[in-house]
Design a protein around this motif. Structure first.
Motif, PDB file in Angstrom:
ATOM      1  N   HIS A  45      -7.644  37.609  31.159  1.00 55.54           N
ATOM      2  CA  HIS A  45      -6.516  37.927  30.281  1.00 55.54           C
ATOM      3  C   HIS A  45      -5.495  38.808  30.992  1.00 55.54           C
ATOM      4  N   ALA A  46      -5.967  39.700  31.878  1.00 55.94           N
ATOM      5  CA  ALA A  46      -5.057  40.577  32.619  1.00 55.94           C
ATOM      6  C   ALA A  46      -4.296  39.795  33.693  1.00 55.94           C
ATOM      7  N   ILE A  47      -4.984  38.876  34.367  1.00 54.24           N
ATOM      8  CA  ILE A  47      -4.310  38.046  35.371  1.00 54.24           C
ATOM      9  C   ILE A  47      -3.238  37.191  34.706  1.00 54.24           C
ATOM     10  N   LEU A  48      -3.583  36.591  33.570  1.00 43.61           N
ATOM     11  CA  LEU A  48      -2.620  35.758  32.848  1.00 43.61           C
ATOM     12  C   LEU A  48      -1.402  36.577  32.421  1.00 43.61           C
ATOM     13  N   GLY A  49      -1.634  37.773  31.893  1.00 47.71           N
ATOM     14  CA  GLY A  49      -0.525  38.628  31.486  1.00 47.71           C
ATOM     15  C   GLY A  49       0.346  39.039  32.655  1.00 47.71           C
ATOM     16  N   THR A  50      -0.265  39.396  33.780  1.00 47.35           N
ATOM     17  CA  THR A  50       0.509  39.791  34.958  1.00 47.35           C
ATOM     18  C   THR A  50       1.370  38.637  35.464  1.00 47.35           C
ATOM     19  N   LEU A  51       0.790  37.444  35.551  1.00 40.13           N
ATOM     20  CA  LEU A  51       1.551  36.293  36.035  1.00 40.13           C
ATOM     21  C   LEU A  51       2.736  35.985  35.119  1.00 40.13           C
ATOM     22  N   GLU A  52       2.536  36.059  33.813  1.00 40.02           N
ATOM     23  CA  GLU A  52       3.625  35.765  32.890  1.00 40.02           C
ATOM     24  C   GLU A  52       4.696  36.846  32.910  1.00 40.02           C
ATOM     25  N   GLN A  53       4.287  38.091  32.899  1.00 39.08           N
ATOM     26  CA  GLN A  53       5.273  39.179  32.888  1.00 39.08           C
ATOM     27  C   GLN A  53       6.071  39.235  34.186  1.00 39.08           C
TER      28      GLN A  53
END
Length: 353
Positions: A133-141
């Motif tokens: 979930h943190a990797i996904l959030g970082t990539l999107e942000q």
């Protein structure tokens, strides 16, 4: 005058005595050994102190030995070289120590399960969970911040280099310089004030806006320098053929500097990837997977590291997860730097033989 007085009596040389090539290594080894002895005798238990003593002994020993063998002039040259090497080691050793500590502590829980699962219902004090979930959030942000900041930064740099004249150009340059030194927390507070005005809840895109503010001046500065490196002869040749200026920029200037511009953008992405303060203010974090950056709190790698370490009390499962996430973040930034180098080499102007 006879010819005997004109003939030199022996071979002459313009070079004096020189230290052998292995002498710096010998001096360094002796300095390290002597520093260890001084540390043990003096009761110094810190290896950092031993290293500083060895560095001082190395510089002093190099100057003393070189003065005795080669003279003071050559000794000054050698001491300058020694200071450069000492400064290089003082910069590299902490970096290498940081990477080594992160690798040793991060590999404990870093596996495929850790990369493909979220925290979900796992408590911070319990083992398990992951950083998907943190990797996904970082990539999107970071991706949304790049979509916002990269075009604006590149177009601003093109204006400053190709068109900018007068007070407007000076004002833009001034504000770009000011934005370069803005702390990340200030960018987060700016977006937070706008969110409070419109009564908005934390969401991922708010973090992207703050990251875009931090990224934009870096893109402007790097692109500006790359455009200035394009020879004016290329512009003048294109304009002499009757090509409009906008088309000259599009077809001549930008392709020539594309490698440097792309490298600058990649490095600016690496710079904002590790920002924690804006994300902490605007995104808040989420233990569950949220793939929608425009609604609801969202996680990110820097925020995940901060939260896990804050709840770990210096040990336990959360402590191991924090180090594993740190290792993942370092690997991601390193990958971005390698990609930037590859693009710069690929797009570098080719010179014929």
């Amino acid at each position: 005058m006879s010819t005997a007085t004109l003939t030199p009596k022996g071979p002459s040389t313009l070079r004096g005595a020189r230290l052998p090539k292995w002498s710096p290594y010998a001096i360094a080894g002796g300095s390290i050994a002597l520093a260890i002895v001084i540390g043990l005798v003096g009761g110094l238990h810190s290896r950092v102190q031993w290293g500083l003593i060895a560095a001082i002994l190395y510089v002093v020993g190099t100057y003393g030995i070189a003065s005795a063998v080669e003279g003071k002039r050559q000794a000054r040259d050698r001491i300058a070289t020694s200071l450069v090497w000492v400064a290089f080691l003082l910069a590299v050793v902490p970096l290498a120590s940081l990477v080594w500590s992160t690798v040793v502590r991060g590999v404990k829980v870093l596996d495929l399960y850790f990369l493909t699962h979220s925290m979900g219902v796992v408590a911070d004090t319990e083992p398990g969970g992951g950083i998907y979930h943190a990797i996904l959030g970082t990539l999107e942000q970071v991706g949304l911040a790049t979509v916002i900041a990269a075009p604006i930064g590149v177009l601003t740099a093109i204006y400053l280099v190709e068109y900018g004249r007068g007070n407007l150009s000076k004002a833009i340059t001034f504000f770009v310089d000011v934005m370069t030194g803005i702390p990340s927390i200030v960018a987060g507070l700016f977006i937070l004030s706008l969110m409070l005005m419109f009564d908005m809840q934390p969401f991922g895109f708010a973090g992207s806006l703050a990251l875009a503010i931090l990224m934009m001046p870096v893109v402007v500065r790097s692109t500006e320098e790359m455009l200035k490196l394009v020879p004016n002869e290329l512009r003048e040749a294109s304009l002499a053929l009757g090509v409009p200026k906008w088309r000259t920029i599009l077809k001549v200037v930008l392709p020539t500097s594309l490698g440097g511009i792309t490298t600058g953008i990649m490095l600016s992405i690496a710079r904002i990837t590790g920002e924690t303060a804006p994300v902490l203010l605007l995104v808040w974090g989420n233990a569950f997977i949220n793939a929608n950056p425009f609604e609801g709190a969202q996680a990110s790698l820097p925020l995940y590291i901060y939260q896990q370490y804050a709840n770990s009390a210096g040990s336990g499962a959360a402590y191991d997860r924090a180090w594993a996430a740190s290792l993942t973040l370092i690997a991601f930034v390193m990958l971005l730097n390698l990609v930037a180098r590859g693009i710069a080499r690929w797009k570098a102007p080719k010179t014929g033989r």
